[in-house]
Design a protein around this motif. Structure first.
Motif, short mmCIF file in Angstrom:
data_model
loop_
_atom_site.label_atom_id
_atom_site.label_comp_id
_atom_site.label_asym_id
_atom_site.label_seq_id
_atom_site.Cartn_x
_atom_site.Cartn_y
_atom_site.Cartn_z
N VAL A 182 0.83 -1.21 0.00
CA VAL A 182 0.00 0.00 0.00
C VAL A 182 0.87 1.26 0.00
O VAL A 182 0.59 2.21 -0.74
CB VAL A 182 -0.96 0.00 1.21
N ASN A 183 1.91 1.27 0.80
CA ASN A 183 2.80 2.43 0.83
C ASN A 183 3.39 2.71 -0.55
O ASN A 183 3.49 3.86 -0.97
CB ASN A 183 3.92 2.24 1.86
N ARG A 184 3.76 1.66 -1.25
CA ARG A 184 4.33 1.78 -2.59
C ARG A 184 3.28 2.31 -3.57
O ARG A 184 3.56 3.21 -4.36
CB ARG A 184 4.85 0.43 -3.04
N LEU A 185 2.06 1.76 -3.52
CA LEU A 185 0.99 2.22 -4.41
C LEU A 185 0.60 3.67 -4.11
O LEU A 185 0.37 4.45 -5.03
CB LEU A 185 -0.23 1.31 -4.29
N ASN A 186 0.51 4.00 -2.83
CA ASN A 186 0.16 5.37 -2.45
C ASN A 186 1.21 6.37 -2.95
O ASN A 186 0.86 7.41 -3.50
CB ASN A 186 -0.01 5.50 -0.93
N ALA A 187 2.46 6.06 -2.75
CA ALA A 187 3.54 6.96 -3.20
C ALA A 187 3.50 7.13 -4.71
O ALA A 187 3.63 8.26 -5.21
CB ALA A 187 4.90 6.42 -2.75
N ALA A 188 3.30 6.05 -5.45
CA ALA A 188 3.25 6.13 -6.90
C ALA A 188 2.04 6.92 -7.38
O ALA A 188 2.13 7.69 -8.35
CB ALA A 188 3.25 4.72 -7.51
N ALA A 189 0.92 6.78 -6.71
CA ALA A 189 -0.29 7.55 -7.08
C ALA A 189 -0.05 9.03 -6.86
O ALA A 189 -0.40 9.86 -7.71
CB ALA A 189 -1.50 7.07 -6.28
N LEU A 190 0.56 9.38 -5.74
CA LEU A 190 0.81 10.79 -5.42
C LEU A 190 1.84 11.41 -6.37
O LEU A 190 1.87 12.62 -6.54
CB LEU A 190 1.26 10.93 -3.97
N GLN A 191 2.67 10.56 -7.00
CA GLN A 191 3.64 11.03 -7.99
C GLN A 191 3.12 10.88 -9.41
O GLN A 191 3.86 11.07 -10.37
CB GLN A 191 4.95 10.24 -7.83
N ASN A 192 1.84 10.52 -9.54
CA ASN A 192 1.18 10.34 -10.85
C ASN A 192 1.91 9.36 -11.77
O ASN A 192 2.00 9.58 -12.97
CB ASN A 192 1.01 11.69 -11.56
N LYS A 193 2.39 8.28 -11.20
CA LYS A 193 3.09 7.26 -11.99
C LYS A 193 2.13 6.34 -12.72
O LYS A 193 2.52 5.63 -13.62
CB LYS A 193 4.05 6.46 -11.12
N TYR A 194 0.86 6.31 -12.30
CA TYR A 194 -0.15 5.51 -12.99
C TYR A 194 -1.49 6.24 -12.89
O TYR A 194 -1.72 7.02 -11.97
CB TYR A 194 -0.24 4.10 -12.41
N GLU A 195 -2.34 5.96 -13.88
CA GLU A 195 -3.66 6.59 -13.91
C GLU A 195 -4.75 5.64 -13.44
O GLU A 195 -5.72 6.05 -12.82
CB GLU A 195 -3.97 7.07 -15.33
N HIS A 196 -4.58 4.35 -13.77
CA HIS A 196 -5.57 3.33 -13.41
C HIS A 196 -4.87 2.18 -12.70
O HIS A 196 -3.72 1.87 -13.01
CB HIS A 196 -6.29 2.80 -14.65
N LEU A 197 -5.61 1.52 -11.79
CA LEU A 197 -5.05 0.43 -11.00
C LEU A 197 -6.07 -0.69 -10.85
O LEU A 197 -7.25 -0.43 -10.63
CB LEU A 197 -4.66 0.95 -9.61
N VAL A 198 -5.59 -1.92 -10.99
CA VAL A 198 -6.39 -3.11 -10.70
C VAL A 198 -5.68 -3.84 -9.56
O VAL A 198 -4.47 -4.08 -9.64
CB VAL A 198 -6.51 -4.04 -11.92
N ILE A 244 -8.43 3.14 -8.64
CA ILE A 244 -8.80 1.72 -8.72
C ILE A 244 -10.03 1.56 -9.62
O ILE A 244 -11.07 2.14 -9.37
CB ILE A 244 -9.08 1.13 -7.33
N ILE A 245 -9.85 0.76 -10.66
CA ILE A 245 -10.96 0.51 -11.58
C ILE A 245 -11.55 -0.88 -11.40
O ILE A 245 -12.63 -1.17 -11.89
CB ILE A 245 -10.55 0.73 -13.06
N ARG A 246 -10.82 -1.75 -10.69
CA ARG A 246 -11.30 -3.11 -10.50
C ARG A 246 -10.54 -3.76 -9.35
O ARG A 246 -9.36 -3.53 -9.16
CB ARG A 246 -11.05 -3.91 -11.78
N GLU A 247 -11.26 -4.59 -8.59
CA GLU A 247 -10.65 -5.43 -7.56
C GLU A 247 -11.08 -6.86 -7.83
O GLU A 247 -12.25 -7.11 -8.13
CB GLU A 247 -11.12 -5.03 -6.16
N VAL A 248 -10.14 -7.78 -7.70
CA VAL A 248 -10.42 -9.20 -7.85
C VAL A 248 -9.91 -9.88 -6.59
O VAL A 248 -8.71 -9.92 -6.34
CB VAL A 248 -9.74 -9.79 -9.11
N ALA A 249 -10.84 -10.40 -5.78
CA ALA A 249 -10.49 -11.04 -4.51
C ALA A 249 -10.25 -12.53 -4.74
O ALA A 249 -11.06 -13.38 -4.39
CB ALA A 249 -11.59 -10.81 -3.49
N LYS A 250 -9.11 -12.83 -5.35
CA LYS A 250 -8.74 -14.21 -5.64
C LYS A 250 -7.21 -14.27 -5.76
O LYS A 250 -6.59 -13.31 -6.18
CB LYS A 250 -9.40 -14.64 -6.96
#
Length: 133
Positions: free
Chosen positions: A71-87, A110-116
């Motif tokens: 989560v820390n890695r995803l949050n940091a990347a989002a705040l740096q605009n490294k990705y626009e969409h996430l699954v 987040i555009i999709r979550e798959v709990a598997k």
């Protein structure tokens, strides 16, 4: 058929490892390229977030800590605009540990979550699961 925009980051995780992909294909035909294989690091130094129930065993604590690291890695990347969409594709427990820690910028992407669990699945299975309803 679900739309997965080109460039979308796809995190495939469980409590022990994660694979980070990027969709190099089209919106309706994913072609994932692995960007990174992520393993837990410094689990004893980092520790899980929040209060820890006394009944948790060492493995559960390590898995919660790894979820926090992801989560820390995803949050940091989002705040740096490294990705626009996430699954997010993770086993239900890991997904549940990650959700409350996601920054609003990450949640917005987040555009999709798959709990598997797909961490050891062939790439074709992951790509197919992305477009399932």
């Amino acid at each position: 058929m679900k739309k997965i925009p080109a460039g979308t980051w796809v995190l495939v995780a469980d409590g022990e490892e994660a694979r980070l992909f990027r969709n190099a294909g089209t919106d309706y035909k994913a072609s994932l390229e692995q960007m990174e294989l992520i393993k837990p690091r410094d689990l004893l130094d980092d520790g899980p977030s929040g209060r820890r129930p006394p009944e948790l065993n060492e493995q559960s604590i390590d898995e919660a800590t790894f979820a926090k690291q992801l989560v820390n890695r995803l949050n940091a990347a989002a705040l740096q605009n490294k990705y626009e969409h996430l699954v997010l594709m993770a086993d239900p427990q890991t997904l549940g540990q990650m959700r409350p820690q996601l920054h609003q910028e990450t949640e917005r992407r987040i555009i999709r979550e798959v709990a598997k669990t797909f961490t050891n699945a062939p790439l074709e299975d992951i790509q197919h699961a992305l477009h399932e309803e």
